[in-house]
Design a protein around this motif. Structure first.
Motif, PDB file in Angstrom:
ATOM      1  N   PRO A  34       0.839  -1.193  -0.062  1.00 25.74           N
ATOM      2  CA  PRO A  34      -0.069   0.119   0.184  1.00 25.74           C
ATOM      3  C   PRO A  34       0.926   1.260  -0.002  1.00 25.74           C
ATOM      4  CG  PRO A  34       0.253  -1.044   2.300  1.00 25.74           C
ATOM      5  CD  PRO A  34       0.791  -2.158   1.553  1.00 25.74           C
ATOM      6  N   GLY A  35       0.322   2.453  -0.415  1.00 21.42           N
ATOM      7  CA  GLY A  35       0.964   3.694  -0.411  1.00 21.42           C
ATOM      8  C   GLY A  35       0.520   4.236   0.807  1.00 21.42           C
ATOM      9  N   TYR A  36       0.649   5.673   0.829  1.00 22.56           N
ATOM     10  CA  TYR A  36       0.386   6.414   2.091  1.00 22.56           C
ATOM     11  C   TYR A  36      -0.723   7.490   1.913  1.00 22.56           C
ATOM     12  CZ  TYR A  36       4.685   3.899   3.039  1.00 22.56           C
ATOM     13  OH  TYR A  36       5.625   2.783   3.167  1.00 22.56           O
ATOM     14  N   SER A  37      -1.712   7.700   2.823  1.00 23.40           N
ATOM     15  CA  SER A  37      -2.668   8.175   2.915  1.00 23.40           C
ATOM     16  C   SER A  37      -2.519   9.772   2.976  1.00 23.40           C
ATOM     17  CB  SER A  37      -3.596   7.788   3.899  1.00 23.40           C
ATOM     18  OG  SER A  37      -3.151   8.106   5.350  1.00 23.40           O
ATOM     19  N   ASP A  38      -3.383  10.645   2.461  1.00 23.65           N
ATOM     20  CA  ASP A  38      -3.419  12.176   2.543  1.00 23.65           C
ATOM     21  C   ASP A  38      -3.272  12.705   4.020  1.00 23.65           C
ATOM     22  OD1 ASP A  38      -3.363  12.282  -0.233  1.00 23.65           O
ATOM     23  OD2 ASP A  38      -5.605  12.623  -0.128  1.00 23.65           O
ATOM     24  N   VAL A  39      -4.028  11.768   4.620  1.00 28.52           N
ATOM     25  CA  VAL A  39      -3.853  12.300   6.155  1.00 28.52           C
ATOM     26  C   VAL A  39      -2.672  12.152   7.000  1.00 28.52           C
ATOM     27  CG1 VAL A  39      -4.852   9.976   7.301  1.00 28.52           C
ATOM     28  CG2 VAL A  39      -5.307  12.097   8.552  1.00 28.52           C
ATOM     29  N   VAL A  40      -1.913  11.189   6.492  1.00 30.64           N
ATOM     30  CA  VAL A  40      -0.534  10.861   6.921  1.00 30.64           C
ATOM     31  C   VAL A  40       0.432  11.814   6.447  1.00 30.64           C
ATOM     32  CG1 VAL A  40       1.495   9.458   6.685  1.00 30.64           C
ATOM     33  CG2 VAL A  40      -0.928   8.367   7.265  1.00 30.64           C
ATOM     34  N   ALA A 155      10.362  11.690   9.697  1.00 32.55           N
ATOM     35  CA  ALA A 155       9.182  11.032   9.889  1.00 32.55           C
ATOM     36  C   ALA A 155       9.646   9.454   9.763  1.00 32.55           C
ATOM     37  CB  ALA A 155       8.440  11.570   8.951  1.00 32.55           C
ATOM     38  N   LEU A 156       9.486   8.624  10.631  1.00 35.14           N
ATOM     39  CA  LEU A 156       9.511   7.369  10.672  1.00 35.14           C
ATOM     40  C   LEU A 156       7.962   6.859  10.352  1.00 35.14           C
ATOM     41  CD1 LEU A 156      12.204   6.164  13.303  1.00 35.14           C
ATOM     42  CD2 LEU A 156      12.441   6.970  10.870  1.00 35.14           C
ATOM     43  N   VAL A 157       7.740   6.135   9.245  1.00 35.61           N
ATOM     44  CA  VAL A 157       6.420   5.723   8.944  1.00 35.61           C
ATOM     45  C   VAL A 157       6.542   4.178   8.740  1.00 35.61           C
ATOM     46  CG1 VAL A 157       4.500   6.115   7.500  1.00 35.61           C
ATOM     47  CG2 VAL A 157       6.325   7.905   8.086  1.00 35.61           C
ATOM     48  N   TRP A 158       5.147   3.505   9.258  1.00 37.61           N
ATOM     49  CA  TRP A 158       5.035   2.201   9.242  1.00 37.61           C
ATOM     50  C   TRP A 158       3.668   1.941   8.546  1.00 37.61           C
ATOM     51  CZ3 TRP A 158       8.901   2.891  12.787  1.00 37.61           C
ATOM     52  CH2 TRP A 158       9.913   2.285  12.537  1.00 37.61           C
ATOM     53  N   ASN A 159       3.442   1.269   7.452  1.00 34.03           N
ATOM     54  CA  ASN A 159       1.987   0.785   7.193  1.00 34.03           C
ATOM     55  C   ASN A 159       2.014  -0.777   7.691  1.00 34.03           C
ATOM     56  OD1 ASN A 159       0.653   2.674   5.790  1.00 34.03           O
ATOM     57  ND2 ASN A 159       1.765   2.073   3.926  1.00 34.03           N
ATOM     58  N   GLY A 197       6.388  13.717  18.112  1.00 34.38           N
ATOM     59  CA  GLY A 197       4.895  13.221  18.122  1.00 34.38           C
ATOM     60  C   GLY A 197       4.855  11.793  17.710  1.00 34.38           C
ATOM     61  N   ARG A 198       3.601  11.343  17.794  1.00 34.57           N
ATOM     62  CA  ARG A 198       3.379   9.746  17.451  1.00 34.57           C
ATOM     63  C   ARG A 198       1.722   9.977  17.096  1.00 34.57           C
ATOM     64  NH1 ARG A 198       2.646   4.357  20.559  1.00 34.57           N
ATOM     65  NH2 ARG A 198       2.037   3.044  18.602  1.00 34.57           N
ATOM     66  N   SER A 199       1.435   9.116  15.945  1.00 29.48           N
ATOM     67  CA  SER A 199      -0.045   9.266  15.912  1.00 29.48           C
ATOM     68  C   SER A 199      -0.318   7.778  15.076  1.00 29.48           C
ATOM     69  CB  SER A 199      -0.453  10.198  14.703  1.00 29.48           C
ATOM     70  OG  SER A 199       0.364  10.256  13.553  1.00 29.48           O
ATOM     71  N   VAL A 200      -1.418   7.359  14.963  1.00 38.33           N
ATOM     72  CA  VAL A 200      -1.954   6.103  14.529  1.00 38.33           C
ATOM     73  C   VAL A 200      -3.081   6.528  13.385  1.00 38.33           C
ATOM     74  CG1 VAL A 200      -2.991   3.827  15.217  1.00 38.33           C
ATOM     75  CG2 VAL A 200      -1.126   5.045  16.454  1.00 38.33           C
ATOM     76  N   HIS A 201      -3.325   5.829  12.480  1.00 38.27           N
ATOM     77  CA  HIS A 201      -4.139   6.184  11.392  1.00 38.27           C
ATOM     78  C   HIS A 201      -4.811   4.852  11.009  1.00 38.27           C
ATOM     79  CE1 HIS A 201      -3.069  10.461  11.385  1.00 38.27           C
ATOM     80  NE2 HIS A 201      -1.795   9.850  11.330  1.00 38.27           N
ATOM     81  N   SER A 202      -6.131   4.539  10.989  1.00 42.08           N
ATOM     82  CA  SER A 202      -6.614   3.266  10.382  1.00 42.08           C
ATOM     83  C   SER A 202      -7.282   3.399   9.038  1.00 42.08           C
ATOM     84  CB  SER A 202      -7.676   2.740  11.538  1.00 42.08           C
ATOM     85  OG  SER A 202      -6.972   2.518  12.544  1.00 42.08           O
ATOM     86  N   TRP A 203      -7.133   2.574   8.295  1.00 40.93           N
ATOM     87  CA  TRP A 203      -7.759   2.703   7.124  1.00 40.93           C
ATOM     88  C   TRP A 203      -8.024   1.325   6.094  1.00 40.93           C
ATOM     89  CZ3 TRP A 203      -4.411   1.882   2.471  1.00 40.93           C
ATOM     90  CH2 TRP A 203      -2.984   1.886   2.883  1.00 40.93           C
ATOM     91  N   THR A 259      -1.519   2.890  10.060  1.00 37.24           N
ATOM     92  CA  THR A 259      -0.274   3.580   9.730  1.00 37.24           C
ATOM     93  C   THR A 259       0.283   4.266  10.873  1.00 37.24           C
ATOM     94  OG1 THR A 259      -0.827   4.002   7.375  1.00 37.24           O
ATOM     95  CG2 THR A 259       1.257   5.344   8.287  1.00 37.24           C
ATOM     96  N   ASP A 260       1.447   3.733  11.224  1.00 39.28           N
ATOM     97  CA  ASP A 260       2.024   4.476  12.561  1.00 39.28           C
ATOM     98  C   ASP A 260       2.934   5.390  12.070  1.00 39.28           C
ATOM     99  OD1 ASP A 260       0.697   2.498  13.835  1.00 39.28           O
ATOM    100  OD2 ASP A 260       2.072   2.109  15.366  1.00 39.28           O
TER     101      ASP A 260
END
Length: 291
Positions: A34-40, A155-159, A197-203, A259-260
């Motif tokens: 998968p790619g990376y969402s607009d919100v991320v 920015a460290l990003v994981w799907n 900062g840290r955030s979590v996004h579900s999709w 996505t973390d």
């Protein structure tokens, strides 16, 4: 930073072997991961200082692979350099310009994350998507601090498959997905970086069932497995999706992901206090963290 639930490779030789396994997987990886969402992207870019005198902000994407995140940043108007140790992956990245990105270029650079050879202070943003666990954390952190311009951010990003959902949890086990973090996971970074900062996004990612099966082919366990074991994994996925879950072959299903995002600034800079968004739920480690 904590190394809780850090990648486990067993040995340096095993880590190298798994890393090498991805070298020829560029096309499948680009098509199926998968790619990376607009919100991320919105969240990350909100932390990035503007470029000087109207010049676009500069980004360096370490461990860029096939350029999924690199091209997404190009699409947001950044000047992007994709860095990877795999010439084959970077070839795929150069050929992967998404439709509608106009004439904006993507610069590629063959180098390691620990020693890029790029100029100091040459990026307002450094990104690492799905790849930080492949790096030497201390050396890569020092290189990130060197590369960041004043006010810059890492920015460290994981799907990851959302294994809080029972059917996805079983899917991940059959697939031997290794990129599942514990809920208290924090990446291991060098002393020169502080969590801002840290955030979590579900999709959900809609995929035909055959693509879900083929997704296993991009996992290090399957890539490096003997042919008989690889065939068994794929057959088990076929049974699980089509017989056990009852999806007709070729049906498009929504595959739940999360996505973390972890944002860091050099220790000399004051960042915003760490924050956590969303409702992560519980999760548990899944074998070798190598995907």
């Amino acid at each position: 930073m904590s190394s809780r639930d850090a990648p486990r490779f067993g040995s340096a030789e095993r880590k190298s072997a798994l890393a090498a396994a991805f070298q020829e997987q560029g096309e499948d990886y680009d098509r199926l991961r998968p790619g990376y969402s607009d919100v991320v992207l919105d969240e990350v870019l909100a932390q990035v200082p503007a470029g000087s005198s109207g010049v676009p902000a500069r980004a360096i994407d370490l461990g860029a692979g096939t350029g999924k995140l690199s091209w997404a940043l190009v699409g947001r108007g950044l000047e992007v350099t994709a860095v990877d140790t795999s010439a084959a992956m970077l070839d795929t990245a150069r050929d992967g310009r998404p439709t509608g990105e106009g004439s904006a270029p993507l610069t590629t650079h063959l180098a390691s994350a620990e020693s890029t050879g790029l100029p100091a202070g040459s990026a307002e943003l450094v990104t690492v998507a799905q790849a930080w666990h492949w790096f030497d954390a201390e050396a890569a952190s020092a290189e990130v601090v060197r590369l960041l311009a004043p006010g810059g951010v890492l920015a460290l990003v994981w799907n990851m498959l959302d294994v809080t959902i029972p059917w996805v949890h079983r899917l991940s086990r059959i697939m031997h997905a290794g990129d599942i973090h514990r809920e208290d996971f924090l990446p291991t970074v060098g002393a020169g970086l502080e969590l801002a900062g840290r955030s979590v996004h579900s999709w959900e990612d809609p995929m035909p069932t055959q693509d879900v099966i083929d997704l296993a082919r991009t996992r290090s366990y399957v890539i490096t497995a003997p042919e008989e074991r690889r065939a068994k994994v794929l057959a088990n996925l076929d049974w699980y999706l089509h017989e056990h879950l009852g999806h007709a072959p070729g049906t498009t299903i929504g595959v739940p992901y999360r996505t973390d995002v972890f944002l860091y600034r050099p220790s000399s800079q004051r960042g915003t206090p760490p924050t956590v968004h969303g409702e992560p739920g519980n999760r548990e480690p899944e074998g070798e963290r190598a995907d």
